[in-house]
Design a protein around this motif. Structure first.
Motif: not given
Length: 460
Positions: A420-428, A433-445
């Motif tokens: 969990k500590s190594r999963v990259l979270i991308f946020a504006d 807006i995105a989570v590494e290994g899971y995908g992107v948020d619908e808002r920015v797809s």
């Protein structure tokens, strides 16, 4: 009553009992194809016959030759081959060296056999597009399992015996039928079957229970199987309720992969022990009664540290139960994200860039296995950051519908605290807006109007 009438009465009662089991537990749907585990014994022969001829279901048989009983194993394999040929049923045979597999994987023979069986059944189900996997466990098996667990020491879960279904795929339609009823059914329908000679050897604990203990209990109460069945049903109902309460409690006491000691202490012990067990399981730590009890004692002392495996410890820190691995768990990180190459806190090197939509066809082909994330650049609100998960983070994964908390996503994926500590979270500046290994948020797809695409590519 004539013999014919007694026979008809027996078959009707048995048929109603099995159909009630199937209906009440929703084991089968119309049109299901079923993989049947076929050992060649009476239980599995009856199950295959009943599903094909009694319910007119589409069945595929799977036989595992464990190669543990020499000529007898070969006899069983040839028997099921002839049986399926006579009944015009597709048969898949897996010929495996279970003893070697157990040695290589450091398992007991029983564990190895179970692992191979269910892996094989799953593969056959996939190959034949089957929706269900049926095994021939009976009420007699369930009674033996309950007593086996009882004499070795167990909790409520162990007393629930063999589950009637698992993951909505593995089903056990004969779970309320005794072995005697199975044999009567086979006699009635003139069904041949083979007998495993090891079942008659009293050197095995389960065999002692079957051959010595249960007959004595039958002398005490001729309805012993009915009584055990009723008990298991009651215990399963209560286990399900307690597990639901434990799940709700877990969600309340867990924050960022840690459990609040104060909240744990406030829980009833029955729920607290389940919450601790779930915490261990979520962190890929083997759950044992002794370890759960050790952690429970540590919680009440509000201090302590237990080495559970290699460099992994369970510890109380800042009034929280945590999993520690100094080589893997990362401290919280958050950094601004700019175009170009960068090394993330997890030690991996990435390149973030913006491409036109036309360039994406080439990008997807060239970086097929390295393209981690891509999204509509023009939909980003303000500045970008890359960080760890925060409490309350949510995402609506594009194409999957519904907003999910990252906490639940990680729990369902059974990530350890280190993972969990190594999963990259991308946020504006608005949200994740995105989570590494899971995908992107619908808002920015990306969509048909997308012009510019932001990509995250792993640099090897």
């Amino acid at each position: 009553m004539s013999h014919s009438s007694m026979t008809d009465s027996f078959e009707k009662k048995l048929d109603l009992k099995i159909k009630r089991t199937i209906r009440d537990s929703q084991l089968l749907d119309v049109g299901d194809k079923i993989v049947v585990g076929l050992s060649g014994g009476a239980d599995s022969v009856m199950l295959l016959h009943y599903l094909k001829y009694g319910l007119q279901m589409d069945v595929v048989a799977c036989h595992i030759n464990h190669n543990l009983r020499g000529d007898e194993s070969a006899r069983d394999m040839h028997f099921v081959m002839e049986l399926c040929k006579d009944w015009d049923i597709p048969l898949v045979i897996q010929d495996v060296d279970v003893a070697l597999y157990a040695q290589q994987n450091k398992m007991t023979i029983e564990q190895a056999g179970r692992h191979i069986r269910y892996d094989s059944f799953a593969k056959v189900a996939l190959d034949y597009h089957a929706q269900k996997i049926a095994t021939a466990h009976t009420l007699s098996d369930n009674a033996e399992t309950l007593l086996f667990h009882l004499v070795r020491g167990t909790g409520l879960k162990g007393l629930c015996g063999i589950p009637i279904k698992r993951d909505a795929v593995i089903i056990r339609p004969l779970i309320h039928i005794t072995r005697q009823e199975v044999e009567e059914y086979c006699l009635l329908h003139h069904l041949n079957y083979v007998t495993d000679s090891t079942n008659l050897k009293r050197i095995y604990t389960r065999n002692k229970i079957r051959l010595e203990v249960l007959p004595k209990l039958y002398e005490v109460n001729p309805q012993v199987y009915t009584a055990i069945d009723r008990t298991i049903t009651t215990l399963c109902r209560e286990q399900e309720y307690l597990e639901q309460m434990a799940l709700e409690a877990y969600e309340d006491v867990e924050r960022s992969g840690e459990l609040s000691i104060d909240k744990l202490k406030d829980l009833h012990e029955a729920i607290r022990m389940r919450v601790i067990a779930r915490f261990l399981d979520q962190n890929d730590i083997e759950v044992t009664n002794d370890l759960v009890e050790q952690v429970n004692q540590m919680v009440f002392k509000s201090k302590g540290k237990i080495n559970v495996k290699a460099t992994i410890f369970l510890a109380i820190e800042k009034h929280h139960l945590v999993v520690m691995d100094s080589k893997q768990i990362l401290e919280y990180f958050e950094q601004p994200l700019e175009l170009g190459e960068f090394i993330a806190a997890n030690g991996e090197k990435y390149e973030i860039a913006v491409h036109s939509i036309d360039e994406m066809i080439h990008i997807k082909k060239v970086y097929k296995n390295l393209l981690y994330i891509y999204l509509d650049y023009d939909k980003i609100k303000g500045k970008l950051v890359i960080r760890q998960r925060k409490f309350g983070d949510k995402i609506t994964l594009a194409g999957r519908g519904g907003t999910r908390s990252l906490k639940k996503l990680f729990i369902e994926s059974k990530l350890t605290a280190a993972q969990k500590s190594r999963v990259l979270i991308f946020a504006d500046e608005e949200s994740v807006i995105a989570v590494e290994g899971y995908g992107v948020d619908e808002r920015v797809s990306c969509c048909e109007n997308t012009q510019n695409v932001l990509t995250l590519i792993k640099v090897e």
